[in-house]
Design an enzyme around this catalytic site. Structure first.
Site, PDB file in Angstrom:
ATOM      1  CE1 TYR A   1     -38.204 -32.797   9.684  1.00 26.11           C
ATOM      2  CE2 TYR A   1     -36.677 -31.806   8.138  1.00 26.11           C
ATOM      3  CZ  TYR A   1     -36.914 -32.480   9.319  1.00 26.11           C
ATOM      4  OH  TYR A   1     -35.867 -32.847  10.113  1.00 26.11           O
TER       5      TYR A   1
ATOM      6  CD1 TRP B   1     -29.633 -33.328   7.256  1.00 23.68           C
ATOM      7  CD2 TRP B   1     -27.871 -32.121   6.576  1.00 23.68           C
ATOM      8  NE1 TRP B   1     -29.089 -32.744   8.364  1.00 23.68           N
ATOM      9  CE2 TRP B   1     -27.994 -32.002   7.980  1.00 23.68           C
ATOM     10  CE3 TRP B   1     -26.822 -31.481   5.937  1.00 23.68           C
ATOM     11  CZ2 TRP B   1     -27.108 -31.232   8.739  1.00 23.68           C
ATOM     12  CZ3 TRP B   1     -25.955 -30.718   6.689  1.00 23.68           C
ATOM     13  CH2 TRP B   1     -26.109 -30.599   8.075  1.00 23.68           C
TER      14      TRP B   1
ATOM     15  CG  ASN C   1     -30.805 -26.261   3.744  1.00 28.79           C
ATOM     16  OD1 ASN C   1     -30.005 -26.364   2.817  1.00 28.79           O
ATOM     17  ND2 ASN C   1     -30.453 -25.840   4.939  1.00 28.79           N
TER      18      ASN C   1
ATOM     19  CG  ASN D   1     -27.753 -24.064   7.145  1.00 26.40           C
ATOM     20  OD1 ASN D   1     -27.877 -24.680   6.094  1.00 26.40           O
ATOM     21  ND2 ASN D   1     -28.402 -24.431   8.248  1.00 26.40           N
ATOM     22  CD  GLU D   2     -32.422 -25.079   7.525  1.00 28.91           C
ATOM     23  OE1 GLU D   2     -32.445 -25.202   8.767  1.00 28.91           O
ATOM     24  OE2 GLU D   2     -32.840 -25.954   6.757  1.00 28.91           O
TER      25      GLU D   2
ATOM     26  CE  LYS E   1     -34.034 -35.142   8.224  1.00 36.60           C
ATOM     27  NZ  LYS E   1     -34.064 -34.866   9.672  1.00 36.60           N
TER      28      LYS E   1
END
Length: 768
Positions: free
Chosen positions: A455, A529, A449, A394-395, A550
């Site tokens: 963002y 999310w 994501n 993940n990321e 969130k």
């Protein structure tokens, strides 16, 4: 015969690393009395960056009845974060590195039967270079936060030392609507000093307890070894596990017998199903298209951290069912076995993953711990029919474009396919990974994501990006692994905007984005999310420290935000009516807009006892120009469906002046990036000239990590990005980002003048 004895009660605990605490003779009378599950970060883990990290100790006395003498004895931990050393009667049994999986130690040779035994456990949640996660946007709660058990077993048993697994794998070789061909792959351990002849029995029972299939095999087990034994099974005309429509479960009753004795047995629920993902048409379960309307879940809860019980797990599942989800991404680590069991029983399609997240170790470059956690995740969860996707990262690109990271992601994918070729692999790319980067082609499916509308950019930007990606990569099965916006129920506005933290923007964002996703059936999955707010110690925004806001529900699970009902209106068949913005009570407007979410055919609005109007829509019913009287007004929404009525009521107070408490203070607004820096005052008369940026000089195209490594460029950043350096808690999350990327996330901070000023100085510095 196997026995499982729970050891959760009556532990002693001390929140410090003490000398000699492992010794059997040690005075722990002044230690705190606790029960497991337990964490020492229940309060400080979600209230700011400063939470306790370090080694702590647990101790407990226990007995093993003399009747169990002659058997094997194991200690089992279901979750202890993150480096755990276990001692029994003063002897070190071993260390487990990783905070989310089951692990066991053989304590047979050190335990006293019929007398007192002492277990001492040192647990340390300090981040170390060779244990994952290294850095992430959630709190690493310390403690023994899941069950602890003693397991008593015969010397001949289903393997208990196979990476915390059950020692049994129900391999679904080929499943169709006509037949399920299964291989029972068993690991049988014989700890005797001589070979043993046993018979393996397998009875496959349907949901009514009737035999659907069976098998048996005689085996001679060599002394002191573990032997893999496979048993083929066929279930004719199986009832398929079919998600929320029919989460049908069989039960495999397995036993080992010797003459007239059953020496070990296991009962394993399982379901049979087949599935695939098509790049153009999405996800298919048992040959039928199923939209994976997903939510992501973290396991912590307010004032409990990770130390939750079956009660909290069950509540979480009930909320997820209510919203109408068909899939859950269990982020970003292995969750409790009980929750996977719930997913099986409730028909949730699951994406399960390891905490290889954000940053790879800078010193341990083989990924030994990441691979260990992947093997544990797969082997411990192999028999859950709900799991159809294994997530390998993940990321992880946040830590920068490192060749060793790419290599490890490929190796994790290969390891996963070797461990379990029956399921699909996936990964969650961070939003700035290019559409044609090789990361997009490593795993069977891909998730991104993406946070357009929070963002970066605006929510509507999802449509253009998804379509462009799909056109560029028509062979890739694309999903949205994360999307969301902060929503704090204290803040409200009639004019919602990006990064205003209001419940109204949070709701509008999700409505806008969902409508985009709904029109693109080739997306194999989408995951909100997050389902619930969660602890994130590195965060400080919107006036809330240590929290990611969130979620569709609050951290304590007390309040469903309006966006919850937006999804329920689109996903659920349970009829309801919900008036939005009910917490926006004080209104300084003569007329307001009232929005109602409902899955009824029509909704009628009644204002102060007078019928206003009736609307027909799909999920969002909007009533414009609703006049308010002075003082308190009562607004009622009445939905009708198939002759039944459903109601909701809101109260709005007509006031003279807007309530200032509904707006986020200026010092707390602007998004997460705005909180990282103290920006300098720039010369108002500065003239912006065209700059020539070549590859041999530094610029805002470089990552923060690259710029901080060079002493000259570091000084430029210290001048313009004041207060942000390697000691900042968010540095690890940002070092892989270029300043250009940061500017796209906070263009109100990184103005044209600011970017010009930074680049003007950076381009004077040559790269080595």
């Amino acid at each position: 015969m196997r026995k499982v004895i729970n050891l959760n009660d009556a532990w002693k605990f001390i929140k410090e690393n003490v000398q000699d605490a492992m010794n059997q003779v040690y005075d722990d009378a002044n230690w705190e009395s606790v029960n497991v599950p337990h964490t020492w970060n229940a309060i400080d883990g979600a209230n700011g960056f400063d939470f306790y990290k370090g080694a702590c100790w647990y101790r407990k006395e226990f007995t093993v009845d003399t009747i169990n003498a002659g058997n094997k004895v194991y200690i089992e931990f279901n979750g202890s974060n993150s480096v755990t050393d276990v001692y029994v009667n003063g002897q070190h049994l071993g260390q487990h590195r990783g905070g989310y999986s089951i692990f066991r130690f053989d304590i047979t040779d050190v335990v006293t039967f019929g007398g007192k035994n002492t277990i001492a456990v040192k647990v340390d949640n300090t981040v170390v270079e060779d244990v994952y996660p290294q850095m992430a946007d959630f709190t690493f709660f310390g403690g023994i936060y899941r069950d602890v058990n003693l397991v008593i077993a015969s010397h001949v048993h289903f393997d208990l030392m196979d990476h915390g697994s059950q020692g049994v794998y129900i391999v679904q070789d080929e499943v169709t609507k006509e037949q399920a061909s299964i291989t029972l792959k068993t690991r049988l351990t014989n700890d005797h000093e001589e070979e043993k002849k046993v018979r393996l029995w397998a009875d496959m029972l349907d949901a009514e307890g009737k035999t659907a299939a069976y098998g048996a095999k005689e085996i001679v087990l060599p002394a002191g070894q573990t032997t893999v034994v496979e048993l083929p099974i066929k279930i004719e005309n199986p009832i398929l596990w079919n998600g929320r429509k029919n989460a049908y479960m069989y039960e495999a009753n397995l036993s080992l017998t010797s003459y007239n004795d059953v020496i070990d047995e296991l009962s394993i629920p399982f379901g049979v199903r087949f599935f695939k993902v098509d790049p153009e048409k999405g996800f298919f379960l048992n040959g039928e298209h199923l939209r994976l309307n997903g939510v992501s879940r973290h396991q912590d809860r307010k004032d409990m951290g990770w130390a939750i019980t079956k009660k909290e797990h069950k509540e979480d599942m009930e909320f997820i069912k209510e919203v109408g989800a068909t899939s859950i991404r269990l982020a970003h680590y292995q969750h409790d076995q009980y929750f996977y069991d719930l997913c099986d029983r409730e028909g949730m399609v699951v994406w399960a993953e390891i905490p290889f997240i954000s940053i790879m170790s800078k010193t341990e470059l083989e990924g030994i711990n990441a691979k260990q956690q992947m093997v544990e995740l797969i082997r411990q969860n192999y028999n859950h029919p709900s799991i159809m996707f294994w997530g390998v990262q993940n990321e992880i690109q946040i830590g920068g474009n490192r060749p060793e990271v790419r290599k490890l992601v490929k190796e994790l994918n290969e390891l996963t396919k070797k461990e379990d070729p029956t399921r699909l692999t996936t990964q969650a790319n961070v939003m700035f990974v290019p559409d044609t980067d090789e990361y997009n082609y490593i795993t069977d499916t891909i998730g991104y994501n993406k946070y357009y509308g929070w963002y970066q950019g605006k929510a509507e930007d999802f449509a253009e990006w998804i379509d462009a990606y799909h056109a560029t990569n028509p062979q890739v099965s694309l999903g949205i692994s994360e999307y969301g916006a902060e929503g704090i129920i204290q803040y409200h506005t009639n004019d919602p905007k990006v990064k205003d933290y209001t419940e109204e923007y949070h709701t509008l964002y999700h409505e806008t984005v969902w409508n985009i996703f709904a029109d693109r059936p080739f997306l194999w999955s989408t995951y909100v999310w997050n389902m619930f707010d969660f602890g994130a110690n590195i965060r400080d925004e919107g006036g809330v420290k240590g929290r990611n806001n969130k979620g569709l529900m609050t951290y304590d699970r007390k309040i469903k935000k309006d966006a919850f009902y937006m999804y329920k209106a689109n996903w659920s068949d349970e009829k309801f009516v919900h008036i939005t913005s009910k917490r926006f009570v004080d209104r300084a407007d003569e007329k307001i807009t009232v929005k109602v979410y409902s899955n009824c055919e029509d909704v009628t609005l009644v204002v102060n006892g007078t019928t206003y109007t009736t609307e027909r829509n799909r999920a969002a019913f909007t009533f414009n120009d609703v006049a308010l009287e002075d003082g308190m007004n009562t607004v009622k929404a009445i939905g009708t469906s198939e002759g039944n009525t459903f109601e909701d009521t809101a109260h709005f107070n007509k006031v003279d002046e807007p309530n200032p408490s509904y707006l986020v203070p200026e010092s707390d607004g602007g998004g997460v990036v705005a909180n990282w820096f103290d920006m300098p005052d720039l010369d108002e008369d500065m003239e912006i000239e065209e700059l020539v940026i070549t590859d041999d000089v530094y610029s805002t195209r470089n990552t923060l990590g690259e710029l901080y490594k060079n002493e000259e460029t570091k000084k430029v950043l210290e001048k313009y990005l004041k207060g942000f350096n390697e000691d900042n808690p968010m540095f690890g999350m940002a070092e892989g980002m270029s300043i250009d990327m940061l500017a796209s996330m906070a263009d109100d901070i990184f103005t044209e003048k600011m970017m010009y000023a930074i680049n003007k100085e950076l381009i004077k510095i040559k790269k080595a």
